[in-house]
Design a protein around this motif. Sequence first.
Motif: not given
Lengths: 114, 115
Positions: A10-19
């Motif tokens: 799993s991976l959690s990222v904030q909107e607008g950032r790079i995944s």
Amino acid sequence: DQQVKQNSPSLSVQEGRISILNCDYTNSMFDYFLWYKKYPAEGPTFLISISSIKDKNEDGRFTVFLNKSAKHLSLHIVPSQPGDSAVYFCAASSFSGGYNKLIFGAGTRLAVHP
Amino acid sequence: ETGVTQTPRHLVMGMTNKKSLKCEQHLGHNAMYWYKQSAKKPLELMFVYSLEERVENNSVPSRFSPECPNSSHLFLHLHTLQPEDSALYLCASSPLDIANTGELFFGEGSRLTVL
């Protein structure tokens, strides 16, 4: 013996950032590497692919990088959007006998939060 | 019409039942595939048909029996299944063009529950 591995479930990222999603493989004979995206209760949909002779392929917000010496590929999504939240499967393909043999990783669940 | 259509979308069956999953593709492809997806596992290739001939059988138990009557249709016949066979069964197709990019076109899957 798993030929394609996605080590991060799993991976959690904030909107607008790079995944950045990662994938490793063990066999050098693959022709293409692909990324599929899957929403719950739906089949996988093709996202982007890269030939084994290339090291980068870009399509809009999605870029796939291939490092053959490390037997590693990665998918970059920038900027990340909430609609990108899904399970992402890495796959390696070889063409033989008139069909594509795809070997999949176990998937990484991406959550993009506002 | 969507490219690859699977029916039924959901199936519940007992261990002594016989049922079939159906797949139909409208893309003019000549190779068709069955994959199995269990929770938290990679998609597992089960069977491949190329030009209606079975070209791969990936050590699948005989309680799963595929059938490809023509290049547009693929079936998976199920009999005396076990609860551990509960999974999402995915059908896919691909063209036979050797210049293709390795892409498979998937259906939406049939969710099977064996009681």
